[in-house]
Design a protein around this motif. Structure first.
Motif, PDB file in Angstrom:
ATOM      1  N   ALA A  80     -43.875  10.672  22.032  1.00 42.11           N
ATOM      2  CA  ALA A  80     -42.997  11.565  22.791  1.00 42.11           C
ATOM      3  C   ALA A  80     -43.747  12.803  23.265  1.00 42.11           C
ATOM      4  O   ALA A  80     -43.400  13.385  24.298  1.00 42.11           O
ATOM      5  N   ALA A  81     -44.788  13.194  22.535  1.00 44.12           N
ATOM      6  CA  ALA A  81     -45.552  14.383  22.903  1.00 44.12           C
ATOM      7  C   ALA A  81     -46.554  14.114  24.028  1.00 44.12           C
ATOM      8  O   ALA A  81     -47.088  15.053  24.618  1.00 44.12           O
ATOM      9  N   GLN A  82     -46.789  12.835  24.339  1.00 40.66           N
ATOM     10  CA  GLN A  82     -47.752  12.489  25.389  1.00 40.66           C
ATOM     11  C   GLN A  82     -47.074  12.490  26.755  1.00 40.66           C
ATOM     12  O   GLN A  82     -45.896  12.164  26.870  1.00 40.66           O
ATOM     13  N   PRO A  83     -47.852  12.837  27.785  1.00 43.84           N
ATOM     14  CA  PRO A  83     -47.304  12.711  29.134  1.00 43.84           C
ATOM     15  C   PRO A  83     -46.965  11.240  29.406  1.00 43.84           C
ATOM     16  O   PRO A  83     -47.653  10.336  28.927  1.00 43.84           O
ATOM     17  N   GLU A  84     -45.918  11.030  30.170  1.00 46.44           N
ATOM     18  CA  GLU A  84     -45.448   9.660  30.413  1.00 46.44           C
ATOM     19  C   GLU A  84     -46.517   8.767  31.028  1.00 46.44           C
ATOM     20  O   GLU A  84     -46.608   7.589  30.714  1.00 46.44           O
ATOM     21  N   ALA A  85     -47.352   9.343  31.878  1.00 41.95           N
ATOM     22  CA  ALA A  85     -48.399   8.546  32.539  1.00 41.95           C
ATOM     23  C   ALA A  85     -49.422   8.006  31.541  1.00 41.95           C
ATOM     24  O   ALA A  85     -50.057   6.988  31.783  1.00 41.95           O
ATOM     25  N   GLU A  86     -49.585   8.675  30.389  1.00 38.55           N
ATOM     26  CA  GLU A  86     -50.556   8.249  29.386  1.00 38.55           C
ATOM     27  C   GLU A  86     -49.941   7.392  28.288  1.00 38.55           C
ATOM     28  O   GLU A  86     -50.644   6.939  27.388  1.00 38.55           O
ATOM     29  N   ALA A  87     -48.651   7.202  28.332  1.00 40.01           N
ATOM     30  CA  ALA A  87     -47.962   6.446  27.285  1.00 40.01           C
ATOM     31  C   ALA A  87     -48.409   4.983  27.300  1.00 40.01           C
ATOM     32  O   ALA A  87     -48.524   4.374  28.370  1.00 40.01           O
ATOM     33  N   SER A  98     -48.264   0.847  26.709  1.00 41.14           N
ATOM     34  CA  SER A  98     -47.254  -0.174  26.996  1.00 41.14           C
ATOM     35  C   SER A  98     -46.490  -0.511  25.717  1.00 41.14           C
ATOM     36  O   SER A  98     -46.969  -0.242  24.608  1.00 41.14           O
ATOM     37  N   PRO A  99     -45.314  -1.127  25.838  1.00 35.16           N
ATOM     38  CA  PRO A  99     -44.562  -1.525  24.633  1.00 35.16           C
ATOM     39  C   PRO A  99     -45.369  -2.446  23.717  1.00 35.16           C
ATOM     40  O   PRO A  99     -45.291  -2.337  22.496  1.00 35.16           O
ATOM     41  N   GLU A 100     -46.184  -3.338  24.305  1.00 31.02           N
ATOM     42  CA  GLU A 100     -47.003  -4.237  23.489  1.00 31.02           C
ATOM     43  C   GLU A 100     -48.044  -3.450  22.697  1.00 31.02           C
ATOM     44  O   GLU A 100     -48.257  -3.699  21.517  1.00 31.02           O
ATOM     45  N   SER A 101     -48.677  -2.482  23.369  1.00 33.40           N
ATOM     46  CA  SER A 101     -49.670  -1.645  22.695  1.00 33.40           C
ATOM     47  C   SER A 101     -49.018  -0.815  21.599  1.00 33.40           C
ATOM     48  O   SER A 101     -49.573  -0.645  20.520  1.00 33.40           O
ATOM     49  N   ARG A 102     -47.832  -0.299  21.868  1.00 34.20           N
ATOM     50  CA  ARG A 102     -47.107   0.475  20.853  1.00 34.20           C
ATOM     51  C   ARG A 102     -46.874  -0.362  19.608  1.00 34.20           C
ATOM     52  O   ARG A 102     -47.084   0.100  18.491  1.00 34.20           O
ATOM     53  N   ALA A 103     -46.425  -1.591  19.808  1.00 35.60           N
ATOM     54  CA  ALA A 103     -46.149  -2.477  18.667  1.00 35.60           C
ATOM     55  C   ALA A 103     -47.429  -2.771  17.888  1.00 35.60           C
ATOM     56  O   ALA A 103     -47.433  -2.768  16.656  1.00 35.60           O
ATOM     57  N   LEU A 104     -48.532  -3.021  18.604  1.00 35.93           N
ATOM     58  CA  LEU A 104     -49.812  -3.285  17.931  1.00 35.93           C
ATOM     59  C   LEU A 104     -50.305  -2.069  17.160  1.00 35.93           C
ATOM     60  O   LEU A 104     -50.803  -2.195  16.039  1.00 35.93           O
ATOM     61  N   PHE A 105     -50.171  -0.879  17.761  1.00 41.17           N
ATOM     62  CA  PHE A 105     -50.581   0.344  17.068  1.00 41.17           C
ATOM     63  C   PHE A 105     -49.768   0.544  15.798  1.00 41.17           C
ATOM     64  O   PHE A 105     -50.312   0.868  14.745  1.00 41.17           O
ATOM     65  N   LEU A 106     -48.468   0.345  15.889  1.00 38.48           N
ATOM     66  CA  LEU A 106     -47.602   0.530  14.723  1.00 38.48           C
ATOM     67  C   LEU A 106     -47.954  -0.470  13.629  1.00 38.48           C
ATOM     68  O   LEU A 106     -48.048  -0.115  12.451  1.00 38.48           O
TER      69      LEU A 106
END
Length: 169
Positions: A90-97, A99-107
């Motif tokens: 949430a603290a990152q600019p939207e352009a740098e967020a 993808s949902p797949e990357s988010r899941a892998l990071f988590l």
């Protein structure tokens, strides 16, 4: 081997029939949520089925609640990690967020790292985190922990071996 598997399945089936409702209620009380309670109760029995040896629980409720307690701790730790990750996103600019797949892998990776770190003895974990997060050198960590430089180096080697082992599982 098939007889042992069949015996284990029979044992777990009986435990499930006799105690699943109780366990789900116990978990619902602990978690305050019927959905998570149902998931974790199911996970308890899945872990039992994955065992290689018979259950042979003399006190089934105590046995099941011990397994469930560990799963509740894992559940809350995962939630805390997930919340921290979402706050970081949430603290990152939207352009740098990512993808949902990357988010899941990071988590998923964060949860695995947390499990590896949790498996280390406290001084080993502390030394590793001081080096990785605080950027302290081995002599600084030795002073902070009150141990020798060689001990810190052993601690860091042990932590790194655990992390590398995680990569190849």
């Amino acid at each position: 081997m098939a007889a042992a598997d069949s015996s284990l399945q029979q044992e777990v089936r009986i435990l499930y029939q006799d105690h699943h409702g109780w366990l789900k209620g116990w978990l619902r009380y602990k978690l305050g949520n019927a959905f998570d309670a149902a998931d974790l109760a199911q996970d308890v029995f899945m872990r039992l089925l994955a065992r290689q040896e018979p259950v042979a629980a003399r006190e089934p409720k105590a046995f099941l609640s011990t397994i469930a307690r560990r799963l509740v701790i894992e559940h809350w730790r995962r939630r805390e990690l997930e919340q921290a990750w979402l706050e970081t996103l949430a603290a990152q600019p939207e352009a740098e967020a990512p993808s949902p797949e990357s988010r899941a892998l990071f988590l998923e990776t964060l949860v695995e790292i947390d499990a590896v770190l949790d498996g280390l003895k406290p001084p080993v974990r502390s030394a590793f985190l001081m080096a990785q997060l605080d950027g302290l050198t081995c002599p600084q960590i030795a002073r902070e922990l009150g141990v020798s430089l060689a001990t810190v180096e052993r601690y860091l080697a042990k932590a790194l071996r655990a992390c590398y082992a995680m990569r190849f599982e």
